[in-house]
Design a protein around this motif. Structure first.
Motif, PDB file in Angstrom:
ATOM      1  N   VAL A 145      51.351 -63.193  -5.422  1.00 44.69           N
ATOM      2  CA  VAL A 145      51.646 -61.947  -4.720  1.00 44.69           C
ATOM      3  C   VAL A 145      51.525 -60.762  -5.675  1.00 44.69           C
ATOM      4  O   VAL A 145      51.642 -60.915  -6.890  1.00 44.69           O
TER       5      VAL A 145
ATOM      6  N   GLU B  44      54.130 -55.522  -4.704  1.00 42.86           N
ATOM      7  CA  GLU B  44      54.804 -55.150  -3.462  1.00 42.86           C
ATOM      8  C   GLU B  44      55.100 -56.355  -2.573  1.00 42.86           C
ATOM      9  O   GLU B  44      55.532 -56.196  -1.435  1.00 42.86           O
ATOM     10  N   GLY B  45      54.837 -57.560  -3.092  1.00 46.28           N
ATOM     11  CA  GLY B  45      55.145 -58.776  -2.349  1.00 46.28           C
ATOM     12  C   GLY B  45      54.078 -59.233  -1.371  1.00 46.28           C
ATOM     13  O   GLY B  45      54.294 -60.176  -0.622  1.00 46.28           O
ATOM     14  N   ARG B  46      52.920 -58.576  -1.385  1.00 44.94           N
ATOM     15  CA  ARG B  46      51.811 -58.986  -0.506  1.00 44.94           C
ATOM     16  C   ARG B  46      50.996 -60.073  -1.183  1.00 44.94           C
ATOM     17  O   ARG B  46      50.752 -60.015  -2.387  1.00 44.94           O
TER      18      ARG B  46
END
Length: 65
Positions: A44, A47-49
């Protein structure tokens, strides 16, 4: 070396086609037993994407200490 689902691992070699570099940290999300033992790892961004999800053999990853 064997790994478990949700274990955090470090990549041991670059994969320039996918933008993954030696030292990148990912999480095991699936363990495969056939045809060979392999591990699906998710990476990821800040930003956690999810930026990449791919399959690695045990000699391509190591446990995060």
């Amino acid at each position: 070396m064997s790994f478990e689902v949700y274990e955090t691992v470090i990549v041991l070699e670059d994969d320039p086609n996918e933008g993954i570099k030696k030292g990148d940290i990912g999480t095991i999300i699936m363990v495969y037993d056939t045809p060979n033992k392999a591990y699906e790892v998710e990476f990821v961004d800040e930003e956690g994407r999810v930026k990449y999800q791919g399959v690695y053999l045990s000699n391509q990853i190591t446990k995060l200490k």
